[in-house]
Design a protein around this motif. Sequence first.
Motif: not given
Length: 54
Positions: A30, A18, A21-28
């Motif tokens: 937020k 989590q 990963d850049e995409e997962k970190w961006a979602t997390n």
Amino acid sequence: MADSAISIENLKDFVYSQFQDEEKWATNAKLLRAVGLFAGSIFLMRNFGDLMAI
């Protein structure tokens, strides 16, 4: 006892994935920001809500 060690390793792998990963970190990020804002607003309203009353 071995089952708990395996589940702890799975949990560590999940948390690591989590964060890395850049995409997962961006979602997390937020989600964390939204939860922090919500908790902060609850804290402020519980402590200083009477000052906002008319």
